[in-house]
Design an enzyme around this catalytic site. Structure first.
Site, short mmCIF file in Angstrom:
data_model
loop_
_atom_site.label_atom_id
_atom_site.label_comp_id
_atom_site.label_asym_id
_atom_site.label_seq_id
_atom_site.Cartn_x
_atom_site.Cartn_y
_atom_site.Cartn_z
N ARG A 105 0.85 -1.20 0.00
CA ARG A 105 0.00 0.00 0.00
C ARG A 105 0.87 1.24 0.00
NH1 ARG A 105 -5.55 -1.59 2.98
NH2 ARG A 105 -5.65 -3.66 2.07
N GLU A 116 0.81 4.07 1.11
CA GLU A 116 0.35 5.04 2.11
C GLU A 116 1.37 6.17 2.16
OE1 GLU A 116 -2.36 4.16 3.90
OE2 GLU A 116 -2.39 1.98 4.03
N ARG A 150 1.52 2.92 12.89
CA ARG A 150 0.68 1.73 12.65
C ARG A 150 0.44 1.40 11.18
NH1 ARG A 150 -5.21 3.50 14.73
NH2 ARG A 150 -5.43 5.43 13.59
N HIS A 151 1.15 2.08 10.28
CA HIS A 151 1.05 1.77 8.86
C HIS A 151 2.39 1.31 8.31
CE1 HIS A 151 -2.58 4.30 9.19
NE2 HIS A 151 -3.04 3.47 8.28
N GLU A 162 -7.76 -0.36 14.58
CA GLU A 162 -8.48 -1.35 13.76
C GLU A 162 -7.56 -2.52 13.42
OE1 GLU A 162 -10.01 0.01 9.81
OE2 GLU A 162 -9.11 -1.90 9.19
N SER A 197 -10.90 -5.80 8.62
CA SER A 197 -12.13 -5.43 7.90
C SER A 197 -12.68 -6.67 7.24
CB SER A 197 -11.85 -4.42 6.80
OG SER A 197 -11.50 -3.20 7.35
N ARG A 236 -0.41 -5.84 12.89
CA ARG A 236 -1.26 -5.16 13.88
C ARG A 236 -1.69 -6.12 14.98
NH1 ARG A 236 -5.03 -0.65 11.00
NH2 ARG A 236 -3.31 0.52 10.08
P1 AMO Z 1 -8.44 -3.35 4.83
O1 AMO Z 1 -7.99 -2.40 3.78
O2 AMO Z 1 -9.19 -2.79 5.99
O3 AMO Z 1 -9.38 -4.48 4.19
O4 AMO Z 1 -7.20 -4.16 5.37
C1 AMO Z 1 -7.38 -5.23 6.26
C2 AMO Z 1 -6.41 -5.14 7.42
O5 AMO Z 1 -5.06 -5.14 6.97
C3 AMO Z 1 -4.27 -4.35 7.83
N1 AMO Z 1 -3.63 -3.29 7.06
C4 AMO Z 1 -2.43 -2.74 7.32
N2 AMO Z 1 -1.51 -3.00 8.25
C5 AMO Z 1 -0.39 -2.26 8.25
N3 AMO Z 1 -0.11 -1.30 7.35
C6 AMO Z 1 -1.00 -0.99 6.39
N4 AMO Z 1 -0.71 -0.03 5.50
C7 AMO Z 1 -2.23 -1.73 6.34
N5 AMO Z 1 -3.31 -1.69 5.54
C8 AMO Z 1 -4.15 -2.64 6.00
C9 AMO Z 1 -5.19 -3.80 8.91
C10 AMO Z 1 -6.53 -3.86 8.23
O6 AMO Z 1 -7.57 -3.94 9.17
N6 AMO Z 1 -9.99 -6.63 1.32
C11 AMO Z 1 -10.26 -6.11 2.67
C12 AMO Z 1 -10.46 -7.22 3.67
C13 AMO Z 1 -11.71 -8.03 3.45
O7 AMO Z 1 -12.81 -7.45 3.33
O8 AMO Z 1 -11.61 -9.28 3.44
C14 AMO Z 1 -9.11 -5.22 3.08
O9 AMO Z 1 -8.02 -5.22 2.53
O10 AMO Z 1 -5.11 -4.68 10.02
#
Ligand code: AMO
Ligand code: ATP
Length: 437
Positions: free
Chosen positions: A214, A216, A222-223, A360, A363, A411
């Site tokens: 990602r 970001e 936390r990212h 969080e 999701s 996380r």
């Molecule tokens: P979402 O985008 O909420 O959902 O991502 C799911 C979980 O992945 C983790 N996460 C991250 N951890 C660290 N750094 C990041 N940049 C990052 N981005 C996401 C989090 C987050 O809750 N396709 C959906 C899931 C689904 O519906 O099955 C999805 O990607 O813990």
């Protein structure tokens, strides 16, 4: 020099044995007539004793002049010694310097001098010679093992999906573009579409533990730009069924650590306050969550239906609830196209999040499996359904109702171990500033 296999781990050396131990020079203490060298390996540490009068001069000279963190191999006899850190010590017959370390080290693996996180990440090899950081990764391994077992217990098949992909799924701005033989391509943001395609296959219920990428922009504790996602997807379950499996998997992760990683919890000073969740997390609809947040008075402005939760709102809820909880039935407009609306109200979705009091974790939701509705959802979000044809097509050939979720492994570990920064849960993290090591 024998083969590396015929060495004994320090922790297994017992009084009366003749052993060969190999590892790193943790410390040398020269008291004059007698000197001690502490040798460290994966399993622990052992004291090597140099009684200068009794030993060969050259052996003493080699043993006491070797720089800290050099790799040595020592053969000798093990004797009981109550004053030694492990109750035994080795009197060496031979000592070989296998790999010399520079006298100047970028960080101190004995832990006497603290290092900044960035210095630690630049020198992970040395950093992971220390008990605490090493424990995090032993625990991470225990978490992944327990998670795999829990998925298998729930009839789920492990899959691996591509990481070079043609489309994004979680919003266009966070994609890393790459070129793929002259064609536009991206690093995968989530296995979302591929795992969904598999619930319509003969596998029906699948999981994947793999990298997500990602772009970001923000630099937060936390990212990550490369994270590990624990994904689940199953045919013939709804959002509640998916939450049931999630409760079981998260609980299994805590149990696995409690049962298999006690020494590591102790190394992190977490053995006393570590609690395994009871396996059920409160499921609170978004509508109620909004009221709860407003009632805390934590925000300057009241939240209204349709708002995403700001970080301060998550924090206020975390303080109030004090344990994991679900936020269910998010407004459809804040959830991606693949999330199904509830049957009663198209403005309310089946999408849920699992929250830890700090942030969080997950999701998920039930998915839109009806072809026409899926296509309409793409259009509503301004996406071109044609770009997703490889995905939508399969919804014309018998796609069962299904649901699933994605859990960020780092996380999970960060919240489980109360780590300040998510980077502590990754050996070689990727963030805005960090592309190597
Ligand atoms: P979402 O985008 O909420 O959902 O991502 C799911 C979980 O992945 C983790 N996460 C991250 N951890 C660290 N750094 C990041 N940049 C990052 N981005 C996401 C989090 C987050 O809750 N396709 C959906 C899931 C689904 O519906 O099955 C999805 O990607 O813990
Ligand atoms: P809920 O209403 O909570 O979703 P349910 O009992 O109505 O639960 P169904 O959707 O009827 O669940 O599914 C029947 C059962 O089969 C569920 O317990 C589900 O977990 C299980 N199941 C579905 N797909 C698979 C699969 N591929 N392998 C093993 N079990 C499965």
């Amino acid at each position: 020099p024998g083969s590396m296999q015929d060495r004994t781990f320090t922790a297994l050396a017992e009084a009366g044995d003749d052993v060969t131990v190999a590892g790193w020079v943790h410390e040398v203490r020269d008291l004059g007539g007698i000197a001690f060298l502490i040798l460290r390996d994966k399993a622990g540490k052992i004291q090597v004793k140099f009684e200068k009068d009794e030993l060969d001069d050259e052996l003493v000279e080699t043993g006491l002049s070797v720089h800290r963190e050099s790799v040595i191999r020592v053969s000798g006899s093990v004797e009981e010694e109550p004053r030694a850190p492990t109750g035994v010590e080795v009197t060496p017959d031979t000592l070989e310097v296998v790999a010399e370390a520079d006298p100047e080290l970028p960080l101190d693996p004995s832990g006497k001098v603290d290092a900044e996180l960035s210095t630690r990440l630049d020198n992970r090899t040395l950093d992971l010679r220390k008990d605490e950081p090493k424990a995090i990764f032993e625990i991470r391994a225990a978490v992944l093992q327990a998670v795999r077992e829990a998925f298998r217990d729930h009839g789920s098949t492990e899959i691996n999906t591509p990481k070079i992909v043609a489309t994004g799924t979680e919003g266009g701005t966070e994609l890393f573009p790459i070129t793929y033989f002259g064609q536009e391509a991206f690093m995968n943001q989530s296995p979302q579409l591929f795992k969904q395609l598999m619930v319509g296959s003969g596998l029906e219920r699948v999981f994947e533990i793999g990298p997500i990428f990602r772009a970001e922009e923000h630099n937060t504790p936390r990212h990550l730009n490369e994270a590990t996602s624990i994904d689940f997807e199953s045919a013939f379950i709804d959002a509640d069924g998916a939450m049931d499996v999630l409760e079981a998997v998260v609980t299994a992760a805590y149990e696995g650590v409690w049962e298999n990683a006690q020494p590591e919890l102790e190394a992190l000073d977490r053995a006393d306050d570590f609690t395994v969740p009871d396996g059920e997390f409160e499921r609170i609809p978004y509508e109620e969550i909004i009221e709860m947040v407003n009632a805390t008075g934590a925000l300057d402005e009241q939240l209204v239906w349709g708002d995403d939760l700001p970080t301060e709102a998550e924090k206020a809820l975390g303080e109030e609830l004090g344990e994991h909880y679900f936020i269910t039935n998010w407004p459809s407009e804040v959830k991606p196209f693949y999330i199904k609306d509830t049957d009663d109200d198209p403005a309310v979705s089946t999408g849920f999040d699992l929250m830890h009091p700090r942030l969080e974790l997950v999701s998920g939701g039930q998915r839109e499996h009806r072809y026409e509705k899926l296509i309409a959802g793409f259009e509503q979000q301004g996406l071109d359904p044609e770009a997703f044809e490889y995905y939508t097509k399969m919804f014309r050939y018998g796609m069962p109702p299904h649901a699933g979720w994605g859990l960020g492994a780092e996380r999970l570990i960060m919240t489980m171990l109360d780590l300040d920064n998510i980077r502590e849960a990754v050996i070689f993290p990727r963030d805005r500033q960090r592309l190597s090591p």
